[in-house]
Design an enzyme around this catalytic site. Structure first.
Site, PDB file in Angstrom:
ATOM      1  N   GLN A  19      54.885  41.677  56.258  1.00 40.54           N
ATOM      2  CA  GLN A  19      53.855  40.917  55.570  1.00 40.54           C
ATOM      3  C   GLN A  19      54.409  40.370  54.267  1.00 40.54           C
ATOM      4  O   GLN A  19      55.322  40.947  53.676  1.00 40.54           O
ATOM      5  CB  GLN A  19      52.630  41.803  55.288  1.00 40.54           C
ATOM      6  CG  GLN A  19      51.943  42.279  56.556  1.00 40.54           C
ATOM      7  CD  GLN A  19      50.688  43.062  56.251  1.00 40.54           C
ATOM      8  OE1 GLN A  19      50.293  43.155  55.108  1.00 40.54           O
ATOM      9  NE2 GLN A  19      50.060  43.595  57.284  1.00 40.54           N
ATOM     10  N   PRO A  68      46.497  45.160  47.835  1.00 36.44           N
ATOM     11  CA  PRO A  68      45.961  46.417  47.280  1.00 36.44           C
ATOM     12  C   PRO A  68      47.077  47.294  46.732  1.00 36.44           C
ATOM     13  O   PRO A  68      48.129  47.445  47.345  1.00 36.44           O
ATOM     14  CB  PRO A  68      45.275  47.067  48.485  1.00 36.44           C
ATOM     15  CG  PRO A  68      45.918  46.442  49.675  1.00 36.44           C
ATOM     16  CD  PRO A  68      46.282  45.049  49.287  1.00 36.44           C
ATOM     17  N   LEU A 122      50.239  48.774  49.248  1.00 36.59           N
ATOM     18  CA  LEU A 122      49.872  49.584  50.405  1.00 36.59           C
ATOM     19  C   LEU A 122      50.091  48.862  51.725  1.00 36.59           C
ATOM     20  O   LEU A 122      50.609  49.441  52.677  1.00 36.59           O
ATOM     21  CB  LEU A 122      48.413  50.021  50.301  1.00 36.59           C
ATOM     22  CG  LEU A 122      48.123  51.329  49.575  1.00 36.59           C
ATOM     23  CD1 LEU A 122      46.641  51.604  49.581  1.00 36.59           C
ATOM     24  CD2 LEU A 122      48.855  52.475  50.253  1.00 36.59           C
ATOM     25  N   ASP A 123      49.689  47.603  51.822  1.00 32.78           N
ATOM     26  CA  ASP A 123      49.631  46.931  53.123  1.00 32.78           C
ATOM     27  C   ASP A 123      50.879  46.111  53.399  1.00 32.78           C
ATOM     28  O   ASP A 123      50.810  44.993  53.894  1.00 32.78           O
ATOM     29  CB  ASP A 123      48.380  46.046  53.212  1.00 32.78           C
ATOM     30  CG  ASP A 123      48.375  44.961  52.139  1.00 32.78           C
ATOM     31  OD1 ASP A 123      49.151  45.096  51.168  1.00 32.78           O
ATOM     32  OD2 ASP A 123      47.602  43.999  52.281  1.00 32.78           O
ATOM     33  N   THR A 124      52.038  46.669  53.096  1.00 33.08           N
ATOM     34  CA  THR A 124      53.278  45.938  53.346  1.00 33.08           C
ATOM     35  C   THR A 124      53.812  46.168  54.743  1.00 33.08           C
ATOM     36  O   THR A 124      54.641  45.394  55.225  1.00 33.08           O
ATOM     37  CB  THR A 124      54.345  46.372  52.332  1.00 33.08           C
ATOM     38  OG1 THR A 124      54.614  47.771  52.513  1.00 33.08           O
ATOM     39  CG2 THR A 124      53.883  46.134  50.911  1.00 33.08           C
TER      40      THR A 124
END
Length: 860
Positions: free
Chosen positions: A748, A755, A770-772
């Protein structure tokens, strides 16, 4: 009584007949057996749990009464009640009349004793002249009535009627006694008045007196039981009770007492010395408590003969001074047949050792027959004459033999098979080891030496690595302290720390955990001559004549003073081209002598942690062989590396380039010695047209592995190959070789709107995304503390872009978020703008990816 079956029946019948025969009562064996069978039917608990005591016997009587009420009196044997009453009288040491009176609740014990005493006193004084008085006849009549009541129907009448009848009998006895006392008192008063009214000066008697005197004289010798009148005192005192001769012991103790009187000493155990000093050796025999034997047998059956609780019970039995025969009986009764054979064999060996040790040390010679209970000491009667010192040796050998019994399922090679598990803590392993050793030998210097040796040999590879630096100088406490936190993560961190300090792993472990008198950091200076610690070069006592002489003029180029194997000239002094250096035989000789084949391979380990840019690349012809008959060419690492299990496959540079000899292809294989150390080499093929640098694929097989610069790690086999007219995809291979390995992916894009989450690493807070989608946690270079050690890796990161120059933490880091925590080895990327939290952390803190559809939601 603790004994059941036919053996218990015979024992009970023999004891019953002996007890009743002492009271003059004869009981047939058939009647006794019938009573015993009825007793088992009424009170099935008695043979196993009961005994011949008043409490248990009264319980039997109550159950007999209950059985008669339920099944009728016809179901009770004829001799049951008489036998029960006789045994109860023996156990209470009282007469039948006292037993009946004591059961009446309305009459107290003091009133009963006073009435009986008056009855006996009045009856003894009623005898005057002639035949027995009427008082004795009346007393006998009442006693007969009471006896008939006792033996005929002691339980058939109802409780209320029994009490009333007993009260009536007691009142009758009291009335008889009172009436006889009043009659005696009136007679004495009449005689006293007649005596005072007599005129002693007048010898003449009236005709009536003479007739009375002659009548009395005629009957003077009619009664042989003449009792002279006794003058009663004015103060009537209660007569003293006659002291009875104590009854013999009852039950099993009585049977053993009778056996001792007859000389049968089979059950005379244990031997107890009652003297106040050690010199008093007068033995007294007591039965070994039955509960102790039951407890020992139960412990052996449920927990095994070598369990700690079982050994504690054995020590309690050993405090009773048993003879050899007693020990054999106890072991045979509690152990299984196989364990008993092991115990007996070990006991005999211990006894032989005792005889050898005590030879010539004591005044009284200790023989093997004394300790084993054989020969002239075969009978129990001869064993009780043994001295206290001999019985001490018997007890010691018996306990040691018991401790030598192996646990169930482990019959042979107990110590050799006692290995530490991979996940087992070292202190738990030492506990099992001490238990096994102390079961075989007593505590002492010998057992401590054996435990220390096995604590090293039987430990797992991880603990052996921690103990190895202090194996000879350290104590057991040092061993346990070194392995207290033993885990793969700890070893890996220590290996990283040793590499960062430029030390060997063993040296770092020894300095960290101590290992001798000096403790931590007590090794002293290092000698630059021999490499040993504790002295410097000028004080070195090693032989100095083994130094290599300086090289002379090079025979190859004749242009400089260097070794031929180190000659790099392509032309000689006259400008003529030189042929390639033939190094196979030369390098083989140098290798045998311990000389490295190249400057890079002989470089000092640990000084250069990276590639030497000044060293030229080597060719296949420069590679050495181990021996003249070696099939492979040795490949050495040209870089110091630390490999862990999490690193996966890594590439080790060798600085060897060039094409292979024509018609051959290369096969890279590992060395068996390196695999034993935990280094696994993956096989690879080198094409004949490959012109790049040859690299070796390696990974850690077990724990963290350190590869030093110049260390031989693999072999290159040159093999012939067959060319076929297959289609060719590419004309030349060139220098293209291995691709990137050990990738860490993220999928990503990164932006400020993602976030963020704060997580602590070793107590320091880090803010990351967090959302890597990263598999591993990656720390930005600007967030990494400067004092935290890192090391370069051969891995690269791939995703939307490419990250090179990746480093990794040299020590494991503990992360913590709220109530969750764990251990990670994060990557450190200098060019990364944000810290990326990977799945190695997010799966532990239970991060979920949520969408509008619950079916698409899942845990990381």
């Amino acid at each position: 009584m603790g004994v059941s079956g036919s053996k218990g029946q015979k024992l009970f019948v023999s004891v019953l007949q002996r007890l009743l025969s002492e009271r003059g009562l004869h009981v047939k064996e058939s009647s006794a057996i019938e009573f015993y069978q009825f007793l088992i039917k009424v009170s099935p608990w008695f043979p196993e749990e009961g005994g011949l005591n008043l409490q248990d016997w009264k319980r039997v009587g109550r159950e007999m009464k209950k059985y008669a009420a339920e099944h009728g009196t016809d179901s009770i044997p004829k001799q049951a009640y008489p036998i029960w009453l006789q045994l109860r009288e023996i156990l209470t040491e009282q007469s039948d009349l006292v037993l009946l009176s004591a059961e009446a609740k309305s009459v107290t014990e003091e009133e009963l004793e006073e009435g009986l005493t008056g009855l006996l006193s009045a009856s003894s004084q009623e005898k005057t002249y002639g035949t027995r008085g009427t008082a004795y006849a009346e007393i006998d009549t009442e006693v007969d009535k009471l006896s008939e009541h006792i033996y005929d129907e002691p339980y058939e009448e109802k409780e209320k009627a029994d009490k009333n009848e007993e009260k009536d009998h007691v009142r009758k006895v009291k009335k008889i006694v009172q009436r006889k006392e009043n009659s005696e008192h009136k007679r004495k008063e009449k005689d006293q008045k007649a005596f005072l009214a007599t005129d002693w000066n007048n010898d003449d008697l009236s005709p009536e007196d003479w007739d009375d005197l002659e009548e009395q004289a005629a009957h003077y010798h009619d009664d042989d039981e003449l009792i002279l009148p006794v003058k009663r005192k004015v103060d009537k005192k209660k007569p003293l009770a006659l002291r009875r001769k104590p009854l013999p012991p009852v039950g099993f103790a009585g049977a053993m007492a009778e056996a001792r009187e007859k000389g049968d000493l089979t059950f005379t155990f244990p031997v107890v010395f009652m003297g106040e000093s050690d010199d008093d050796d007068t033995p007294v025999w007591e039965p070994l408590p039955l509960k102790t034997l039951k407890e020992l047998q139960s412990a052996v059956r449920t927990m095994g003969p070598s369990a700690p609780y079982t050994l504690q019970v054995v020590d309690m039995v050993a405090s009773q001074w048993l003879t050899p025969s007693d020990w054999h009986q106890t072991a045979r009764a509690t152990l299984s047949p196989g364990d008993y054979v092991l115990w007996r064999t070990e006991y005999e060996e211990k006894s032989k050792e005792t005889v050898q040790k005590t030879a010539g040390k004591r005044k009284g010679k200790v023989s093997l027959d004394m300790l084993l209970g054989t020969g002239q000491f075969l009978s129990p009667s001869s064993q009780i004459k043994l001295s206290k010192d001999v019985l001490k040796d018997v007890t010691t050998n018996a306990v040691l033999a018991w401790r030598a019994i192996p646990p169930p399922g482990v019959k042979k090679t107990v110590l050799a098979g006692l290995k530490q598990g991979n996940e087992e803590s070292y202190e738990t392993f030492i506990s099992r080891l001490e238990e096994a050793v102390y079961r075989m030998m007593p505590r002492g210097e010998g057992s401590d030496i054996l435990i220390k040796q096995l604590a090293w040999e039987n430990a797992n590879s991880l603990c052996q690595d921690l103990i190895r630096p202090m194996r000879k100088t350290g104590t057991m406490q040092d061993y346990i302290r070194a392995c207290l936190d033993a885990s793969p993560a700890v070893v890996q961190g220590m290996a990283y720390a040793a590499a960062m300090r430029g030390q060997k792993y063993s040296t770092f472990v020894k300095q960290t955990y101590g290992g001798g008198k000096g403790g931590q950091g007590s090794e002293g200076p290092v000698c630059f001559s021999c490499g040993k610690t504790g002295h410097i070069k000028r004080d070195c006592k090693e032989e100095k004549g083994s130094k290599r002489a300086p090289p002379g003029l090079c025979p190859r180029c004749k242009k400089g003073y260097h070794w031929k194997s180190e000659c790099k000239s392509k032309f000689d002094k006259d400008g003529n081209p030189l042929p390639p250096l033939e190094t196979n035989a030369e390098n083989s000789k140098n290798l045998v002598k311990g000389q490295s084949p190249s400057p890079t391979q002989k470089g000092d380990k640990g000084k250069d942690s990276g590639l030497n840019p000044e060293a030229p690349p080597f060719t296949i012809h420069d590679l050495p062989r181990g021996t003249p008959g070696s099939a492979g060419l040795d490949l050495s690492s040209q870089k110091d590396l630390i490999l862990s299990l999490e690193d996966g496959v890594s590439l080790v540079p060798t600085l060897v380039k060039g094409t292979l000899p024509e018609g051959t292809t290369g096969l890279i294989i590992g060395r068996s010695s390196n695999y034993k150390k935990g280094l696994e080499v993956l096989p690879g093929v080198i094409d004949s047209d490959f012109q790049g640098e040859i690299k070796v694929m390696v990974k850690a097989a077990k724990n963290a592995v350190i590869i030093h610069k110049g260390e031989r790690i693999a072999q290159l086999l040159l093999l012939p190959y067959l060319k076929l007219p297959n289609p060719i995809i590419k004309e030349e291979r060139g220098s293209e070789g291995f691709g990137s390995t050990s990738h860490v992916h993220w999928v990503q894009e990164i932006s400020d709107s993602r976030p963020m989450l704060h997580i602590s690493l070793n107590g320091r807070r880090f803010l990351g995304l967090l959302d890597t989608g990263a598999d591993k946690t990656c720390i930005a270079g600007r967030d990494w503390p400067a004092n935290w050690p890192i090391h370069q890796t051969e891995s690269s990161l791939q995703g939307l872009g490419m990250a090179c120059g990746v480093a990794r933490s040299s020590q494991p880091l503990r992360w913590q978020h709220e109530d969750k925590s764990g251990i990670i080895h994060p990557f450190v990327i200098p060019t990364l703008p944000f810290t990326l939290w990977g799945r190695d952390i997010m799966k532990e803190i239970k991060v979920r990816l949520m969408t509008d559809s619950p079916d698409d939601s899942q845990d990381l």
